[in-house]
Design an enzyme around this catalytic site. Sequence first.
Site, mmCIF file in Angstrom:
data_model
loop_
_atom_site.group_PDB
_atom_site.id
_atom_site.type_symbol
_atom_site.label_atom_id
_atom_site.label_comp_id
_atom_site.label_asym_id
_atom_site.label_seq_id
_atom_site.Cartn_x
_atom_site.Cartn_y
_atom_site.Cartn_z
ATOM 1 N N PHE A 9 43.786 47.711 33.616
ATOM 2 C CA PHE A 9 44.874 47.820 34.895
ATOM 3 C C PHE A 9 45.903 48.029 34.178
ATOM 4 O O PHE A 9 47.098 48.648 33.851
ATOM 5 C CB PHE A 9 44.546 46.198 35.883
ATOM 6 C CG PHE A 9 45.603 46.450 36.823
ATOM 7 C CD1 PHE A 9 46.086 47.126 36.965
ATOM 8 C CD2 PHE A 9 45.878 44.761 36.915
ATOM 9 C CE1 PHE A 9 47.270 46.705 37.856
ATOM 10 C CE2 PHE A 9 46.800 43.986 37.207
ATOM 11 C CZ PHE A 9 47.352 44.925 38.152
ATOM 12 N N VAL A 10 46.072 46.633 33.677
ATOM 13 C CA VAL A 10 47.901 46.102 33.010
ATOM 14 C C VAL A 10 48.058 47.015 31.564
ATOM 15 O O VAL A 10 49.223 47.482 31.204
ATOM 16 C CB VAL A 10 47.743 44.869 32.622
ATOM 17 C CG1 VAL A 10 49.217 44.816 31.849
ATOM 18 C CG2 VAL A 10 48.034 44.433 33.337
ATOM 19 N N THR A 90 35.062 38.603 21.999
ATOM 20 C CA THR A 90 36.799 39.858 22.548
ATOM 21 C C THR A 90 37.277 39.164 21.494
ATOM 22 O O THR A 90 38.280 39.840 21.463
ATOM 23 C CB THR A 90 35.878 40.697 23.576
ATOM 24 O OG1 THR A 90 34.942 41.538 23.526
ATOM 25 C CG2 THR A 90 37.521 41.351 23.509
ATOM 26 N N TYR A 143 36.056 32.884 29.114
ATOM 27 C CA TYR A 143 37.083 33.256 29.187
ATOM 28 C C TYR A 143 37.983 31.872 28.360
ATOM 29 O O TYR A 143 39.334 31.931 27.401
ATOM 30 C CB TYR A 143 37.667 33.540 30.235
ATOM 31 C CG TYR A 143 38.649 34.259 30.447
ATOM 32 C CD1 TYR A 143 38.629 35.725 30.380
ATOM 33 C CD2 TYR A 143 39.103 34.189 31.511
ATOM 34 C CE1 TYR A 143 40.160 36.089 30.795
ATOM 35 C CE2 TYR A 143 40.899 34.357 31.635
ATOM 36 C CZ TYR A 143 41.061 35.915 31.109
ATOM 37 O OH TYR A 143 42.624 36.569 31.109
ATOM 38 N N TYR A 157 47.526 32.257 11.737
ATOM 39 C CA TYR A 157 47.895 33.897 10.934
ATOM 40 C C TYR A 157 49.384 34.059 10.948
ATOM 41 O O TYR A 157 50.289 34.019 10.047
ATOM 42 C CB TYR A 157 47.166 35.089 11.359
ATOM 43 C CG TYR A 157 46.496 35.263 11.624
ATOM 44 C CD1 TYR A 157 44.926 34.425 11.532
ATOM 45 C CD2 TYR A 157 46.067 36.068 10.985
ATOM 46 C CE1 TYR A 157 43.609 35.391 10.773
ATOM 47 C CE2 TYR A 157 44.756 36.924 10.119
ATOM 48 C CZ TYR A 157 43.111 35.911 10.628
ATOM 49 O OH TYR A 157 42.247 36.461 9.616
HETATM 50 N N1 NAD Z 1 45.749 40.576 35.120
HETATM 51 C C1 NAD Z 1 45.724 39.563 34.850
HETATM 52 O O1 NAD Z 1 46.063 38.714 36.569
HETATM 53 C C2 NAD Z 1 46.398 39.122 34.118
HETATM 54 C C3 NAD Z 1 45.984 37.742 33.986
HETATM 55 C C4 NAD Z 1 46.385 36.755 32.845
HETATM 56 C C5 NAD Z 1 45.439 37.625 31.697
HETATM 57 N N2 NAD Z 1 45.626 38.978 31.766
HETATM 58 C C6 NAD Z 1 45.349 39.646 30.324
HETATM 59 O O2 NAD Z 1 45.664 40.665 30.283
HETATM 60 C C7 NAD Z 1 44.741 41.768 29.320
HETATM 61 C C8 NAD Z 1 44.619 42.679 30.652
HETATM 62 O O3 NAD Z 1 43.768 41.357 31.772
HETATM 63 P P1 NAD Z 1 43.337 43.496 32.739
HETATM 64 O O4 NAD Z 1 43.334 42.778 34.325
HETATM 65 O O5 NAD Z 1 44.476 44.801 32.881
HETATM 66 O O6 NAD Z 1 42.144 43.778 32.895
HETATM 67 P P2 NAD Z 1 41.130 44.640 32.984
HETATM 68 O O7 NAD Z 1 39.740 44.152 32.717
HETATM 69 O O8 NAD Z 1 41.825 45.516 33.414
HETATM 70 O O9 NAD Z 1 41.980 45.300 31.306
HETATM 71 C C9 NAD Z 1 40.875 45.167 30.247
HETATM 72 C C10 NAD Z 1 40.832 46.147 29.014
HETATM 73 O O10 NAD Z 1 39.921 45.600 28.096
HETATM 74 C C11 NAD Z 1 39.018 46.580 27.872
HETATM 75 N N3 NAD Z 1 37.975 46.223 26.949
HETATM 76 C C12 NAD Z 1 37.514 44.571 27.410
HETATM 77 N N4 NAD Z 1 36.271 44.577 26.334
HETATM 78 C C13 NAD Z 1 36.959 45.069 24.718
HETATM 79 C C14 NAD Z 1 36.714 45.122 23.733
HETATM 80 N N5 NAD Z 1 35.654 44.231 23.036
HETATM 81 N N6 NAD Z 1 36.998 46.313 23.010
HETATM 82 C C15 NAD Z 1 38.035 47.169 23.639
HETATM 83 N N7 NAD Z 1 38.134 47.016 24.987
HETATM 84 C C16 NAD Z 1 37.458 46.277 25.421
HETATM 85 C C17 NAD Z 1 38.956 47.380 28.881
HETATM 86 O O11 NAD Z 1 37.366 47.951 28.593
HETATM 87 C C18 NAD Z 1 39.329 47.137 29.578
HETATM 88 O O12 NAD Z 1 40.077 48.918 29.559
HETATM 89 C C19 NAD Z 1 43.830 40.610 29.287
HETATM 90 O O13 NAD Z 1 43.655 40.690 28.440
HETATM 91 C C20 NAD Z 1 43.348 39.749 30.071
HETATM 92 O O14 NAD Z 1 43.085 38.564 29.968
HETATM 93 C C21 NAD Z 1 45.599 39.697 32.767
#
Ligand code: NAD
Length: 336
Positions: A9-10, A90, A143, A157
């Site tokens: 998504f992001v 991950t 998580y 790092y």
């Molecule tokens: N959306 C939010 O509200 C929010 C809030 C806090 C933090 N985040 C962080 O932002 C990032 C993106 O969030 P999002 O909402 O887009 O989630 P999302 O689940 O839509 O996107 C995560 C992406 O990472 C990929 N992925 C997962 N594990 C993987 C791996 N081992 N190797 C390669 N690709 C992998 C997934 O297939 C997916 O495309 C995440 O790290 C999340 O923890 C998001």
Amino acid sequence: MLVLGGAGFVGSHLCDRLIRDGHRVTCVDNFATGSLANIQHLMQTNRFALVQSDIVKPMTFSEKFDQIYNLACPASPPAYQADPIQTIKTSVIGAINVLDLAREHEAVVFQASTSEIYGDPLHHPQHESDWGNVNPIGPRACYDEGKRCAETLFFDYNRVHGVKIRVARIFNTYGPRMAVHDGRVVSNFIVAALQNKPLTVYGAGAQTRSFCYVDDLVEGIVRLTNAPDEVTGPINLGNPEEFTVRDFAELVLGLTGSRSQIIHLPLPTDDPRQRRPDISRAAEQLGWRPTIAVEDGVRRTIAYFDGLLGKVEPAHQPDSATARRTATLRGMSSAI
Ligand SMILES: NC(=O)c1ccc[n+]([C@@H]2O[C@H](COP(=O)([O-])OP(=O)(O)OC[C@H]3O[C@@H](n4cnc5c(N)ncnc54)[C@H](O)[C@@H]3O)[C@@H](O)[C@H]2O)c1
């Protein structure tokens, strides 16, 4: 630019932004929660490349990267709890691989950390100086603790190897391209409301959340990654406007004109009671604050899901205000 988790998504919105800014972008994703549909439109440009791979495995690339954005990690509770051991691998092993890559490429490396590292916060609103109140053995720990350990690795790092790090603590973000079954509150409520199905509120709905529109978040990510090297973070990125979950459900019902009922279920384990970012550091160091009002962002997101789910079946003769609202939403869906 290397975007890990770029089909999510992001990540997909970030890829769009970097391509729009004229960069060459390589997206790595294992499609655990991401989708090809999110990046399909980028496949035509020769400045975009896709690599299907898991960041838990060490990565090598022939080209050299200037910036690495690590967003790879499932973010919704049902997704990250479905395979908790893979989630923590991950976050932790993935972070080591990403940091080794950044070191090799001498690249700036961005880490998508999370407000979840504050756990059930002891201070409100949450400031970066808060150390957090996390249950280390609960079902959310894979998580929360994974992301906390990743932050530790980033700062080690930086101290030990001089890697140029940027760490953002992201608060609830929403917008188009969230998965229909993502399981987070914004998409859950909108999808249920558009289908006239009940909206599930946990507990009385008095817990608070703050919701940031994805374009605002991407702007914050880009500003942080391009900030001077001493701006390492951690830095909160989120919208400080705070809603109770119950009020947010009412807002969604109002904007969709839905006839859904609100139903209540017991609170999940370790559900945080309050969430609101203190964004004074982001304002001061990046000149950043959200610009898209929640009502506006929710309208755009409703339009997106409405386009996905098809026409909402008319539940009743809408009053004129609802009819006007629905017409506006339908007009928007083609523009997004
Ligand atoms: N959306 C939010 O509200 C929010 C809030 C806090 C933090 N985040 C962080 O932002 C990032 C993106 O969030 P999002 O909402 O887009 O989630 P999302 O689940 O839509 O996107 C995560 C992406 O990472 C990929 N992925 C997962 N594990 C993987 C791996 N081992 N190797 C390669 N690709 C992998 C997934 O297939 C997916 O495309 C995440 O790290 C999340 O923890 C998001």
